[in-house]
Write a protein that holds these residues in place. Structure first.
Motif, PDB file in Angstrom:
ATOM      1  N   THR A  95      55.242  40.408  42.291  1.00  0.00           N
ATOM      2  CA  THR A  95      54.454  40.573  40.958  1.00  0.00           C
ATOM      3  C   THR A  95      53.073  39.589  41.493  1.00  0.00           C
ATOM      4  O   THR A  95      53.225  38.645  41.743  1.00  0.00           O
ATOM      5  CB  THR A  95      54.929  40.052  39.694  1.00  0.00           C
ATOM      6  N   PHE A  96      51.820  40.241  41.079  1.00  0.00           N
ATOM      7  CA  PHE A  96      50.688  39.607  41.418  1.00  0.00           C
ATOM      8  C   PHE A  96      49.726  39.819  40.380  1.00  0.00           C
ATOM      9  O   PHE A  96      49.707  40.926  39.519  1.00  0.00           O
ATOM     10  CB  PHE A  96      49.797  40.264  42.574  1.00  0.00           C
ATOM     11  N   THR A  97      48.916  38.969  39.718  1.00  0.00           N
ATOM     12  CA  THR A  97      47.956  39.186  38.785  1.00  0.00           C
ATOM     13  C   THR A  97      46.509  38.791  39.217  1.00  0.00           C
ATOM     14  O   THR A  97      46.352  37.852  39.931  1.00  0.00           O
ATOM     15  CB  THR A  97      47.953  38.072  37.372  1.00  0.00           C
ATOM     16  N   VAL A  98      45.941  39.771  39.206  1.00  0.00           N
ATOM     17  CA  VAL A  98      44.401  39.846  40.054  1.00  0.00           C
ATOM     18  C   VAL A  98      43.502  39.092  39.072  1.00  0.00           C
ATOM     19  O   VAL A  98      43.225  39.330  37.884  1.00  0.00           O
ATOM     20  CB  VAL A  98      44.160  41.389  40.217  1.00  0.00           C
ATOM     21  N   PRO A  99      42.817  37.958  39.681  1.00  0.00           N
ATOM     22  CA  PRO A  99      41.735  37.219  39.083  1.00  0.00           C
ATOM     23  C   PRO A  99      40.606  38.145  38.724  1.00  0.00           C
ATOM     24  O   PRO A  99      40.379  39.129  39.233  1.00  0.00           O
ATOM     25  CB  PRO A  99      41.415  36.033  39.830  1.00  0.00           C
ATOM     26  N   ALA A 100      39.964  37.721  37.817  1.00  0.00           N
ATOM     27  CA  ALA A 100      38.388  38.200  37.512  1.00  0.00           C
ATOM     28  C   ALA A 100      37.544  38.413  38.958  1.00  0.00           C
ATOM     29  O   ALA A 100      37.632  37.403  39.611  1.00  0.00           O
ATOM     30  CB  ALA A 100      37.716  37.633  36.276  1.00  0.00           C
ATOM     31  N   HIS A 101      36.811  39.403  38.761  1.00  0.00           N
ATOM     32  CA  HIS A 101      35.737  39.834  39.996  1.00  0.00           C
ATOM     33  C   HIS A 101      36.635  39.863  41.436  1.00  0.00           C
ATOM     34  O   HIS A 101      35.936  39.431  42.458  1.00  0.00           O
ATOM     35  CB  HIS A 101      34.863  38.588  40.114  1.00  0.00           C
ATOM     36  N   CYS A 102      37.905  40.082  41.288  1.00  0.00           N
ATOM     37  CA  CYS A 102      38.584  40.246  42.484  1.00  0.00           C
ATOM     38  C   CYS A 102      39.198  41.737  42.642  1.00  0.00           C
ATOM     39  O   CYS A 102      39.210  42.237  41.447  1.00  0.00           O
ATOM     40  CB  CYS A 102      39.758  39.167  42.710  1.00  0.00           C
ATOM     41  N   VAL A 103      39.765  42.170  43.765  1.00  0.00           N
ATOM     42  CA  VAL A 103      40.635  43.246  44.023  1.00  0.00           C
ATOM     43  C   VAL A 103      41.709  42.962  44.770  1.00  0.00           C
ATOM     44  O   VAL A 103      41.839  41.870  45.561  1.00  0.00           O
ATOM     45  CB  VAL A 103      39.913  44.271  44.712  1.00  0.00           C
ATOM     46  N   PHE A 104      42.950  43.863  44.748  1.00  0.00           N
ATOM     47  CA  PHE A 104      44.013  43.658  45.392  1.00  0.00           C
ATOM     48  C   PHE A 104      44.131  44.959  46.367  1.00  0.00           C
ATOM     49  O   PHE A 104      43.949  45.936  45.697  1.00  0.00           O
ATOM     50  CB  PHE A 104      45.326  43.591  44.362  1.00  0.00           C
ATOM     51  N   LEU A 105      44.233  45.079  47.534  1.00  0.00           N
ATOM     52  CA  LEU A 105      44.238  45.988  48.356  1.00  0.00           C
ATOM     53  C   LEU A 105      45.390  46.142  49.385  1.00  0.00           C
ATOM     54  O   LEU A 105      46.212  45.319  49.744  1.00  0.00           O
ATOM     55  CB  LEU A 105      42.744  45.697  49.617  1.00  0.00           C
ATOM     56  N   MET A 106      45.799  47.434  49.359  1.00  0.00           N
ATOM     57  CA  MET A 106      46.839  47.803  50.332  1.00  0.00           C
ATOM     58  C   MET A 106      46.465  48.935  51.222  1.00  0.00           C
ATOM     59  O   MET A 106      45.719  50.129  50.813  1.00  0.00           O
ATOM     60  CB  MET A 106      47.992  48.338  49.219  1.00  0.00           C
TER      61      MET A 106
END
Length: 168
Positions: A125-136
């Motif tokens: 589980t990941f919670t993405v911070p503001a102004h960020c993205v999670f990439l795959m």
């Protein structure tokens, strides 16, 4: 055969230089286009298959708005010291959970018809911070992406461009 002394032998001007100038101008224009307005990238690995095939060329445009889940983006990886092409899976505020059943964004299963391979064999589980993205990468079993990076979140300002089209 007598030569007419009134005729002056003149050499025709060479047409070689205008061609060279034209080729140089076109080359310079393409160079500037692909270094300021558009980005040309090469796909060196299988991490984005089946969407983008290994050894294909793709063109990206500078990102004008915040990215959204599903966008394919070009980034600079400071960790790997090279450009990477990945898909945005989560944006600031999203909670992502990966299970053997798939990807859940904010507790809803994400339909991903473009993926290949299992996302994970263990729950993460990941919670993405503001102004960020999670990439795959789309080829989940063969992609070095946010799941494995030292810092799994990329600042939006680190995105160089969003996919415009595939060349090959």
């Amino acid at each position: 055969m007598a030569m007419d002394s009134n005729k002056v032998l003149t050499k025709k001007p060479s047409r070689k230089w205008p061609r060279i100038a034209l080729v140089a101008t076109v080359f310079l224009a393409v160079f500037v286009l692909f270094h300021t307005v558009l980005y040309l990238s090469f796909i060196p690995s299988e991490s984005m298959e089946p969407t983008l095939h290994t050894y294909s060329f793709v063109v990206f445009k500078p990102i004008a708005t915040d990215p959204k889940p599903g966008d394919i983006v070009l980034i600079w990886s400071g960790e790997l010291k090279k450009n990477l092409v990945k898909r945005v899976i989560g944006i600031g505020g999203d909670t992502l959970t990966f299970t053997d059943q798939g990807v859940f964004r904010n507790n809803e299963l994400v339909t991903e018809s473009y993926t290949q391979g299992k996302t994970t064999s263990e729950t993460q589980t990941f919670t993405v911070p503001a102004h960020c993205v999670f990439l795959m990468g789309d080829n989940r079993e063969h992609s070095f992406d946010s799941r494995f990076w030292q810092n799994p979140y990329l600042q939006i300002s680190g995105i160089k461009g969003v996919l415009l089209f595939k060349l090959l």
